[in-house]
Design a protein around this motif. Structure first.
Motif, mmCIF file in Angstrom:
data_model
loop_
_atom_site.group_PDB
_atom_site.id
_atom_site.type_symbol
_atom_site.label_atom_id
_atom_site.label_comp_id
_atom_site.label_asym_id
_atom_site.label_seq_id
_atom_site.Cartn_x
_atom_site.Cartn_y
_atom_site.Cartn_z
ATOM 1 N N LYS A 168 9.962 -3.480 -1.357
ATOM 2 C CA LYS A 168 9.536 -4.077 -0.091
ATOM 3 C C LYS A 168 8.674 -5.318 -0.329
ATOM 4 O O LYS A 168 8.768 -6.294 0.417
ATOM 5 C CB LYS A 168 8.742 -3.057 0.737
ATOM 6 C CG LYS A 168 9.585 -1.954 1.333
ATOM 7 C CD LYS A 168 8.773 -1.024 2.228
ATOM 8 C CE LYS A 168 8.413 -1.676 3.540
ATOM 9 N NZ LYS A 168 9.594 -1.949 4.392
ATOM 10 N N VAL A 169 7.842 -5.279 -1.348
ATOM 11 C CA VAL A 169 7.004 -6.432 -1.666
ATOM 12 C C VAL A 169 7.868 -7.633 -2.046
ATOM 13 O O VAL A 169 7.594 -8.773 -1.642
ATOM 14 C CB VAL A 169 6.025 -6.082 -2.814
ATOM 15 C CG1 VAL A 169 5.397 -7.337 -3.404
ATOM 16 C CG2 VAL A 169 4.944 -5.126 -2.311
ATOM 17 N N ASN A 170 8.933 -7.384 -2.815
ATOM 18 C CA ASN A 170 9.805 -8.469 -3.278
ATOM 19 C C ASN A 170 10.805 -8.923 -2.218
ATOM 20 O O ASN A 170 11.375 -10.003 -2.329
ATOM 21 C CB ASN A 170 10.558 -8.035 -4.537
ATOM 22 C CG ASN A 170 9.647 -7.953 -5.739
ATOM 23 O OD1 ASN A 170 8.702 -8.723 -5.858
ATOM 24 N ND2 ASN A 170 9.906 -7.007 -6.624
ATOM 25 N N ASN A 171 11.026 -8.088 -1.220
ATOM 26 C CA ASN A 171 11.985 -8.440 -0.167
ATOM 27 C C ASN A 171 11.479 -7.893 1.163
ATOM 28 O O ASN A 171 11.659 -6.725 1.466
ATOM 29 C CB ASN A 171 13.371 -7.858 -0.492
ATOM 30 C CG ASN A 171 14.401 -8.197 0.567
ATOM 31 O OD1 ASN A 171 14.150 -9.037 1.442
ATOM 32 N ND2 ASN A 171 15.543 -7.542 0.512
ATOM 33 N N GLN A 172 10.839 -8.752 1.934
ATOM 34 C CA GLN A 172 10.242 -8.324 3.204
ATOM 35 C C GLN A 172 11.289 -7.781 4.180
ATOM 36 O O GLN A 172 10.956 -7.038 5.102
ATOM 37 C CB GLN A 172 9.508 -9.508 3.851
ATOM 38 C CG GLN A 172 8.280 -9.973 3.083
ATOM 39 C CD GLN A 172 7.082 -9.063 3.301
ATOM 40 O OE1 GLN A 172 7.126 -8.131 4.082
ATOM 41 N NE2 GLN A 172 5.993 -9.336 2.585
ATOM 42 N N ASP A 173 12.552 -8.159 3.977
ATOM 43 C CA ASP A 173 13.620 -7.708 4.877
ATOM 44 C C ASP A 173 14.227 -6.377 4.447
ATOM 45 O O ASP A 173 15.191 -5.907 5.060
ATOM 46 C CB ASP A 173 14.733 -8.767 4.952
ATOM 47 C CG ASP A 173 14.232 -10.082 5.549
ATOM 48 O OD1 ASP A 173 13.377 -10.017 6.456
ATOM 49 O OD2 ASP A 173 14.682 -11.144 5.102
ATOM 50 N N GLU A 174 13.686 -5.774 3.390
ATOM 51 C CA GLU A 174 14.187 -4.482 2.923
ATOM 52 C C GLU A 174 14.077 -3.458 4.056
ATOM 53 O O GLU A 174 12.996 -3.254 4.615
ATOM 54 C CB GLU A 174 13.363 -4.020 1.719
ATOM 55 C CG GLU A 174 13.854 -2.760 1.053
ATOM 56 C CD GLU A 174 15.092 -2.981 0.213
ATOM 57 O OE1 GLU A 174 15.818 -1.999 0.010
ATOM 58 O OE2 GLU A 174 15.334 -4.117 -0.228
ATOM 59 N N PRO A 175 15.184 -2.823 4.439
ATOM 60 C CA PRO A 175 15.117 -1.862 5.552
ATOM 61 C C PRO A 175 14.324 -0.609 5.176
ATOM 62 O O PRO A 175 14.196 -0.269 4.002
ATOM 63 C CB PRO A 175 16.589 -1.520 5.815
ATOM 64 C CG PRO A 175 17.289 -1.820 4.522
ATOM 65 C CD PRO A 175 16.544 -2.954 3.893
ATOM 66 N N ALA A 176 13.809 0.059 6.191
ATOM 67 C CA ALA A 176 13.059 1.301 5.964
ATOM 68 C C ALA A 176 13.980 2.366 5.371
ATOM 69 O O ALA A 176 15.151 2.473 5.733
ATOM 70 C CB ALA A 176 12.453 1.794 7.270
ATOM 71 N N LYS A 177 13.452 3.140 4.431
ATOM 72 C CA LYS A 177 14.234 4.178 3.757
ATOM 73 C C LYS A 177 13.574 5.528 3.929
ATOM 74 O O LYS A 177 12.349 5.620 4.063
ATOM 75 C CB LYS A 177 14.333 3.888 2.248
ATOM 76 C CG LYS A 177 15.120 2.658 1.876
ATOM 77 C CD LYS A 177 15.108 2.492 0.359
ATOM 78 C CE LYS A 177 15.833 1.234 -0.058
ATOM 79 N NZ LYS A 177 15.727 1.028 -1.517
ATOM 80 N N LEU A 196 7.994 0.664 -2.763
ATOM 81 C CA LEU A 196 7.012 -0.331 -2.341
ATOM 82 C C LEU A 196 7.263 -1.679 -3.016
ATOM 83 O O LEU A 196 7.201 -2.727 -2.357
ATOM 84 C CB LEU A 196 5.589 0.150 -2.646
ATOM 85 C CG LEU A 196 4.484 -0.813 -2.200
ATOM 86 C CD1 LEU A 196 4.559 -1.087 -0.702
ATOM 87 C CD2 LEU A 196 3.109 -0.282 -2.573
ATOM 88 N N ILE A 197 7.537 -1.662 -4.298
ATOM 89 C CA ILE A 197 7.768 -2.925 -5.001
ATOM 90 C C ILE A 197 9.035 -3.612 -4.469
ATOM 91 O O ILE A 197 9.092 -4.839 -4.358
ATOM 92 C CB ILE A 197 7.833 -2.683 -6.525
ATOM 93 C CG1 ILE A 197 6.428 -2.300 -7.022
ATOM 94 C CG2 ILE A 197 8.331 -3.929 -7.264
ATOM 95 C CD1 ILE A 197 6.374 -1.824 -8.451
ATOM 96 N N ILE A 240 0.834 -1.206 0.000
ATOM 97 C CA ILE A 240 0.000 0.000 0.000
ATOM 98 C C ILE A 240 0.866 1.252 0.000
ATOM 99 O O ILE A 240 1.892 1.314 0.686
ATOM 100 C CB ILE A 240 -0.932 0.001 1.232
ATOM 101 C CG1 ILE A 240 -2.038 -1.049 1.061
ATOM 102 C CG2 ILE A 240 -1.539 1.377 1.479
ATOM 103 C CD1 ILE A 240 -2.910 -1.243 2.296
ATOM 104 N N ILE A 241 0.443 2.261 -0.786
ATOM 105 C CA ILE A 241 1.048 3.593 -0.750
ATOM 106 C C ILE A 241 0.040 4.548 -0.134
ATOM 107 O O ILE A 241 -1.091 4.668 -0.625
ATOM 108 C CB ILE A 241 1.437 4.082 -2.158
ATOM 109 C CG1 ILE A 241 2.497 3.164 -2.774
ATOM 110 C CG2 ILE A 241 1.976 5.523 -2.096
ATOM 111 C CD1 ILE A 241 2.841 3.502 -4.223
ATOM 112 N N PHE A 246 4.156 -1.216 3.188
ATOM 113 C CA PHE A 246 3.562 0.058 2.804
ATOM 114 C C PHE A 246 4.629 1.132 2.757
ATOM 115 O O PHE A 246 5.694 1.019 3.363
ATOM 116 C CB PHE A 246 2.418 0.463 3.751
ATOM 117 C CG PHE A 246 2.837 1.022 5.077
ATOM 118 C CD1 PHE A 246 2.877 2.399 5.293
ATOM 119 C CD2 PHE A 246 3.193 0.176 6.124
ATOM 120 C CE1 PHE A 246 3.249 2.923 6.523
ATOM 121 C CE2 PHE A 246 3.563 0.694 7.355
ATOM 122 C CZ PHE A 246 3.598 2.071 7.558
ATOM 123 N N VAL A 247 4.320 2.176 1.977
ATOM 124 C CA VAL A 247 5.205 3.331 1.816
ATOM 125 C C VAL A 247 4.353 4.574 1.987
ATOM 126 O O VAL A 247 3.200 4.615 1.561
ATOM 127 C CB VAL A 247 5.898 3.322 0.434
ATOM 128 C CG1 VAL A 247 6.611 4.643 0.160
ATOM 129 C CG2 VAL A 247 6.889 2.160 0.350
#
Length: 347
Positions: free
Chosen positions: A313-322, A310-311, A125-126, A147-148
């Motif tokens: 984060k969707v592809n990598n749940q471990d993507e850190p917050a930016k 967002l994409i 979600i955005i 979400f972003v």
């Protein structure tokens, strides 16, 4: 017989598994390889079966877009079509569809987000707004749902990926535009006070006045909706004052147009009698008369960056917050000019 993944793989000189990963936009596939495979898909006329892929990887291949008010109100403001254009460009390229949710009230917006999450309607979600004490953000954090945020979070700033401008400094700069033109009676017309963007821009306005040694007057601060009608209502309040302002900082170009219209109806000329500066640099800013001096916040780029984040984060749940800060630029046009000794504006 139709074109298959094997045909694409042969044309792009890669393995069929690589084609599948490119279709899924796998982060470990290089950009060059993605471009080569997508070029082969286009030349061969290959279209992946999105439904089959979604069932296989439990993906909806859809992104949710949440606006803070009804579509009827939100889409009156050109900000939203432009930010959606930026989101759509990325979504189209990566085969995502968009699911837009709105609501007349905060409760309706919240219920719409719950339906998207519990109903598995979207992969992420955005949020196109940032509100103080927002139940939607708390819900998404609790559910650990991707979400972003377009804007700055009120809290949990290190946990939330967000795309924003430096609204405090942008407001300092645009307020200084009036101060440098000799204006001392400068008012602020903002949106809802529970929106973080309003708070940041009001803070920058106050900081600029304080640094210049000018008073921060409560009766010079008006808050209305980000609509043309909101600007018209603000004029009623400000220009009935015994000492009306000679300069206005307005947080949205659409509100500014409402202000200009209302001032003209009352025989007050912009910029001869009152100077106006604004935010967003909407397409209407240049064609209105007078054209608006405003802050270009690169709306398209805000949407574009939000979709990319967002994409990821969707592809990598471990993507850190930016935290991505999109640069702004002052655009000087005809709605502001120097003030004369008697209080009127002058060229």
């Amino acid at each position: 017989m139709g074109i298959t993944i094997k045909d694409v793989a042969k044309a792009a000189n890669v393995a069929p598994s690589t084609v599948s990963r490119v279709i899924a936009d796998h982060p470990r596939i290089s950009l060059d390889t993605k471009k080569r495979v997508r070029k082969a898909m286009k030349e061969l006329g290959y279209h992946p079966n999105v439904n089959a892929r979604s069932l296989a990887n439990r993906s909806t291949q859809a992104l949710g877009i949440v606006m803070k008010s009804s579509a009827d109100k939100a889409l009156q403001n050109p900000f939203f079509p432009e930010v959606l254009r930026g989101i759509s460009a990325v979504a189209h390229e990566l085969d995502y569809s968009l699911y837009i949710s709105t609501g007349e009230t905060e409760e309706e917006v919240y219920e719409g987000v719950q339906r998207m999450v519990y109903g598995n309607r979207v992969d992420g979600i955005i949020l196109l707004y940032s509100r103080v004490d927002d139940n939607v953000i708390n819900f998404l954090l609790e559910k650990d749902f991707p979400f972003v945020l377009v804007g700055k979070p009120c809290e949990h700033i290190d946990r939330i990926t967000h795309v924003d401008n430096d609204n405090v400094n942008a407001s300092i700069d645009i307020t200084n535009e009036l101060i440098n033109q000799g204006h001392e009676r400068i008012a602020f017309i903002g949106g809802d006070t529970d929106l973080v963007v309003t708070q940041d821009r009001m803070r920058g306005y106050e900081m600029a006045l304080e640094k210049a040694g000018l008073p921060v007057r409560e009766d010079y601060q008006i808050h209305k909706e980000f609509l043309k009608s909101g600007g018209r209502e603000a004029v009623h309040q400000l220009f009935q004052l015994e000492e009306p302002p000679t300069g206005l900082v307005i947080v949205d170009d659409l509100m500014s147009i409402g202000v200009v219209t209302m001032l003209e109806e009352n025989g007050i000329s912009v910029p001869d009698d009152v100077s106006i500066v604004s935010f967003n640099n909407l397409y209407i800013s240049e064609i209105t008369r007078p054209s608006l001096t405003t802050v270009d916040i690169q709306i398209y780029n805000l949407g574009n960056q939000a979709a990319k984040c967002l994409i990821e984060k969707v592809n990598n749940q471990d993507e850190p917050a930016k935290r991505i800060i999109v640069p702004y630029e002052l655009v000087r046009r005809q709605s502001s000019q120097h003030v004369s000794l008697n209080g009127a504006s002058t060229s």
